[in-house]
Enzyme design. Structure first.
Site, PDB file in Angstrom:
ATOM      1  CG  ASP A   1      -1.846   1.163   1.246  1.00 14.72           C
ATOM      2  OD1 ASP A   1      -1.436   2.268   0.853  1.00 14.72           O
ATOM      3  OD2 ASP A   1      -3.012   0.973   1.620  1.00 14.72           O
ATOM      4  CG  HIS A   2       1.196   4.339  -3.099  1.00 17.61           C
ATOM      5  ND1 HIS A   2      -0.049   3.945  -3.490  1.00 17.61           N
ATOM      6  CD2 HIS A   2       1.190   5.688  -3.186  1.00 17.61           C
ATOM      7  CE1 HIS A   2      -0.769   5.000  -3.812  1.00 17.61           C
ATOM      8  NE2 HIS A   2      -0.039   6.082  -3.637  1.00 17.61           N
TER       9      HIS A   2
ATOM     10  CG  HIS B   1      -4.414   4.420  -0.517  1.00 15.53           C
ATOM     11  ND1 HIS B   1      -3.501   3.408  -0.565  1.00 15.53           N
ATOM     12  CD2 HIS B   1      -4.670   4.764  -1.808  1.00 15.53           C
ATOM     13  CE1 HIS B   1      -3.219   3.136  -1.837  1.00 15.53           C
ATOM     14  NE2 HIS B   1      -3.927   3.944  -2.609  1.00 15.53           N
TER      15      HIS B   1
HETATM   16  C1  BG6 Z   1      -4.137   4.598  -6.080  1.00 11.05           C
HETATM   17  C2  BG6 Z   1      -5.506   4.698  -6.681  1.00 11.05           C
HETATM   18  O1  BG6 Z   1      -4.024   3.477  -5.258  1.00 11.05           O
HETATM   19  O2  BG6 Z   1      -3.877   5.771  -5.301  1.00 11.05           O
HETATM   20  C3  BG6 Z   1      -5.633   5.949  -7.524  1.00 11.05           C
HETATM   21  O3  BG6 Z   1      -5.755   3.545  -7.477  1.00 11.05           O
HETATM   22  C4  BG6 Z   1      -5.260   7.166  -6.711  1.00 11.05           C
HETATM   23  O4  BG6 Z   1      -6.956   6.074  -8.037  1.00 11.05           O
HETATM   24  C5  BG6 Z   1      -3.907   6.969  -6.043  1.00 11.05           C
HETATM   25  O5  BG6 Z   1      -5.218   8.280  -7.589  1.00 11.05           O
HETATM   26  C6  BG6 Z   1      -3.598   8.085  -5.084  1.00 11.05           C
HETATM   27  O6  BG6 Z   1      -2.251   8.007  -4.703  1.00 11.05           O
HETATM   28  P1  BG6 Z   1      -1.469   9.314  -4.316  1.00 11.05           P
HETATM   29  O7  BG6 Z   1      -0.145   8.833  -3.829  1.00 11.05           O
HETATM   30  O8  BG6 Z   1      -1.381  10.164  -5.557  1.00 11.05           O
HETATM   31  O9  BG6 Z   1      -2.281   9.987  -3.263  1.00 11.05           O
END
Ligand code: BG6
Length: 513
Positions: free
Chosen positions: A202-203, A265
Site C-alpha cells: 500500500d504505497h 489507503h
Molecule cells: C491509487 C488509486 O491506489 O492511489 C488511484 O488507485 C489514486 O486512483 C492513487 O489516484 C492516489 O495516490 P497518491 O499517492 O497520488 O495519493
C-alpha cells in the site's frame, strides 16, 4: 587539537554501520510481472534507480520485466524514459547507463507452462551474469484476473520455494473486490508462499508523512495524553484528488472510491491515527494494533454514508469531462467517484468520537489530510470580547500527508490591541523547510523493505480481511440501492451537498482550505 573520539562515538559509528549493513539487501533479481503497465515506468523503475543512486542496492542486482507483449529493446528505452521523466533524473546521469545494463525483459503469457520454464532459464542466466544467487523479489503488478494463474505456475515450477535462494513476493492492490474474493486471493497466495514471504503493498505506508503519524504520536510526550475521547471532539480524514480516473475507465467502473482508496489507503491512515501504542516498531506488533482498530469500528449504517459522482466542471480553470463521459465508462454508470463515511470506533480511547472520512476524484484541491479537532475549553472566557475575529475556534492538529507535507496546530492568540480580541493562528511545521527535501514517492522504502524481508509497512492477510469485513456489507447495500441523481457534484468542487449534511446534522463542518 583534535577532539578525542569517545567510546560513545565509536559505538555510534559502529551502530550506524551495522544498521546500514542490515538495511542492504542480499543480491537479488526483481522480477516484475505486468511490467508493460504504467506503474513500472512511473514508479517502480524510478524508485529502484533512486535506491541505486543512494547506494542502497547490492552490487549484484538485476531487474527483469515480464509481460505478454513482445517489447524487445523498446522496454529498456521506455524504462529509461520513465526514470528520467518521473524520477527527476538527468538522461546523462553516469549511473543510469550502468543501471540500465541490469534491466532486461522477458515476454510470456501468464497462464502458459512453457513461459515459466523459459523464465526460469533466463533468471538462471541472470544469476550467472549478475551474481544474484537465486534470490528473487517477484512483483505482481498485474490485473486481478491473472493472480491465480501466476501463483499456481510459480508454485508448480517450484519458483516460490526453490532449493536455493530466498524468494519474496510483492502484491499490488486491489487485494480482492470484497471479503470473499479477498479470502480467495489470500488462499491462492498462501497456497504457494508462506505469509512472511508476502508483501502486500500500500504505497501510502511508504510515504514519510504517513510514517510520521506514528513518530508524531509516539516519539513525543505531549500529544498522546490528549489523543482520546476526553479531549478530541472528532477526526476528519480527507483524501481529495484533482485528477479524474486517468484513462482507467474499466478498472474504475468495477472499483469506485470505496474500493479504490478507502478500503486500503484511508483505512491505513485511520489505523495509524487511532491505534494504541504498539509494543515495538515491528511488523507483528504494528499489525496487532491496526487490526484491533479496524475490528472496533462499528458496522456502518448506510445513512452515515454519502456517495457522489462528478459531472462536467472546471478544475483549476480548465474544463473537464464528467465521469460518465470518460473513455470506456458506462454513460449511465452508478459508480461512485466520491464517498464520505461517518465511522465510530467503540473502544476505551475513542467511544463517542466520530471519524469522518471522505475520498474523491475531481475535487477542488489535491489534499490528503488528517485533522484532529479538539473540544472547546470548558469556559469561553473571551467569547464576548473576540471583536472582529470570528468565533473562538477549536484547536486543530492537522497532518498534511500531501502535498505541502507537514503538520500544523491551530490555536487562539490575542490580537495586538487594547482589547482582548482572540484570533485563530497557525503554528506550522513544513517538511521541505525543516529537512530541505521533499519526501520520496514511497516505493523506494517499500521496495527496499521487501527485499530485506521487513513486513512492518505492508498490509497483512488478517488486516485486509478485517477492512473488507467492515466494508463489504456497505458495498452490498450500495449495490442493492442504486444512487439516484448522479452526477451529483460538478468537477472542481468539494463533492455532493449530502456530504456537508452528514456533518451538519452533528453540528460540524468539513475543513475547507
Ligand atoms: C491509487 C488509486 O491506489 O492511489 C488511484 O488507485 C489514486 O486512483 C492513487 O489516484 C492516489 O495516490 P497518491 O499517492 O497520488 O495519493
Amino acid at each position: 587539537m583534535a577532539a578525542a573520539v569517545t567510546q560513545a562515538q565509536v559505538d555510534l559509528v559502529s551502530l550506524n554501520e551495522r544498521r546500514a549493513q542490515e538495511r542492504t539487501p542480499e543480491p537479488t533479481v526483481v522480477v516484475i510481472f505486468g511490467a508493460s503497465g504504467d506503474l513500472t515506468k512511473r514508479k517502480l523503475l524510478p524508485a529502484l534507480f533512486h535506491l541505486e543512486q543512494a547506494g542502497l542496492l547490492p552490487q549484484q542486482f538485476a531487474v527483469m520485466g515480464v509481460a505478454r507483449r513482445p517489447l524487445g529493446d523498446s522496454f529498456a528505452k521506455d524504462m529509461r524514459a520513465g526514470i528520467t521523466e518521473f524520477g527527476g533524473v538527468k538522461d546523462g546521469d553516469a549511473k543510469l547507463d550502468e543501471f540500465m545494463r541490469k534491466v532486461s525483459y522477458h515476454q510470456m503469457n501468464f497462464d502458459e507452462r512453457e513461459g515459466y520454464i523459459a523464465l526460469q532459464q533466463s533468471l538462471q542466466q541472470i544469476d550467472q551474469e549478475h551474481g544474484t544467487k537465486g534470490n528473487r523479489l517477484f512483483y505482481l503488478a498485474v490485473a486481478p484476473e491473472y493472480f491465480a494463474d501466476i501463483m499456481k505456475q510459480l508454485g508448480d515450477h517450484k519458483m516460490a520455494q526453490p532449493e536455493q535462494g530466498t524468494v519474496h513476493c510483492i502484491i499490488e492492490k486491489p487485494f480482492g473486490h470484497d471479503l470473499e474474493s479477498a479470502r480467495k486471493l489470500n488462499d491462492d497466495v498462501n497456497a504457494v508462499f508462506r505469509e512472511e514471504q508476502v508483501f502486500r503493498i500500500d504505497h501510502y505506508l511508504g510515504k514519510e508523512t504517513v510514517q510520521n503519524i506514528l513518530v508524531f504520536r509516539f516519539a513525543n510526550g505531549i500529544f498522546e495524553p490528549v489523543w482520546n475521547r476526553n479531549y478530541v471532539d472528532h477526526v476528519q480524514i480527507t483524501a481529495a484528488e484533482e485528477i479524474g480516473i486517468e484513462g482507467r475507465g474499466p478498472f474504475y467502473e468495477s472499483a469506485g472510491a470505496l474500493r479504490d482508496v478507502i478500503q486500503n489507503h484511508v483505512m491505513e491512515l485511520l489505523s495509524f491515527v487511532a491505534m494504541e501504542p504498539p509494543i515495538s516498531f515491528g511488523a507483528e506488533a504494528l499489525r496487532r494494533e491496526k487490526i484491533k482498530v479496524w475490528r472496533a469500528i462499528q458496522p456502518i449504517n448506510v445513512e452515515d454514508t454519502v456517495r457522489g459522482q462528478y459531472g462536467p466542471g472546471k478544475v483549476k480553470g480548465v474544463e473537464v469531462k464528467g465521469y460518465r463521459q470518460e473513455d470506456r465508462v458506462d454513460p449511465k454508470s452508478s459508480t461512485e467517484t466520491y464517498a464520505a463515511l461517518r465511522l465510530t470506533i467503540e473502544n476505551w480511547r475513542w467511544a463517542g468520537v466520530p471519524f469522518y472520512i471522505r475520498a474523491g476524484k475531481r475535487l477542488a484541491k489535491r489534499s490528503t489530510e488528517i485533522a484532529i479537532q479538539f473540544k472547546q475549553p470548558p469556559q469561553l472566557l473571551f467569547k464576548d470580547l473576540s471583536g472582529n475575529c470570528s468565533d473562538i475556534q477549536p484547536n486543530i492538529i492537522s497532518m498534511r500527508i500531501q502535498p505541502d507535507e507537514g503538520i500544523s496546530l491551530r490555536f487562539g492568540a490575542k490580537v495586538p490591541s487594547p482589547n482582548m480580541e482572540v484570533c485563530p493562528v497557525i503554528m506550522n511545521f513544513n517538511y521541505a523547510e525543516a529537512f530541505g527535501t521533499n519526501s520520496a514517492n514511497g516505493y523506494e522504502r517499500l521496495l527496499l523493505d521487501a527485499m530485506i524481508g521487513d513486513g512492518t509497512l505492508f498490509a497483512h492477510r488478517e488486516g485486509v480481511e478485517a477492512t473488507w469485513a467492515l466494508l463489504t456489507p456497505l458495498l452490498q447495500q450500495w449495490a442493492d440501492w442504486k444512487p439516484t441523481g448522479f452526477p451529483n457534484y460538478a468537477a472542481g468542487t468539494w463533492g455532493p451537498k449530502a456530504a456537508d449534511e452528514l456533518l451538519r446534522r452533528d453540528g460540524r463542518t468539513w475543513r475547507k482550505e
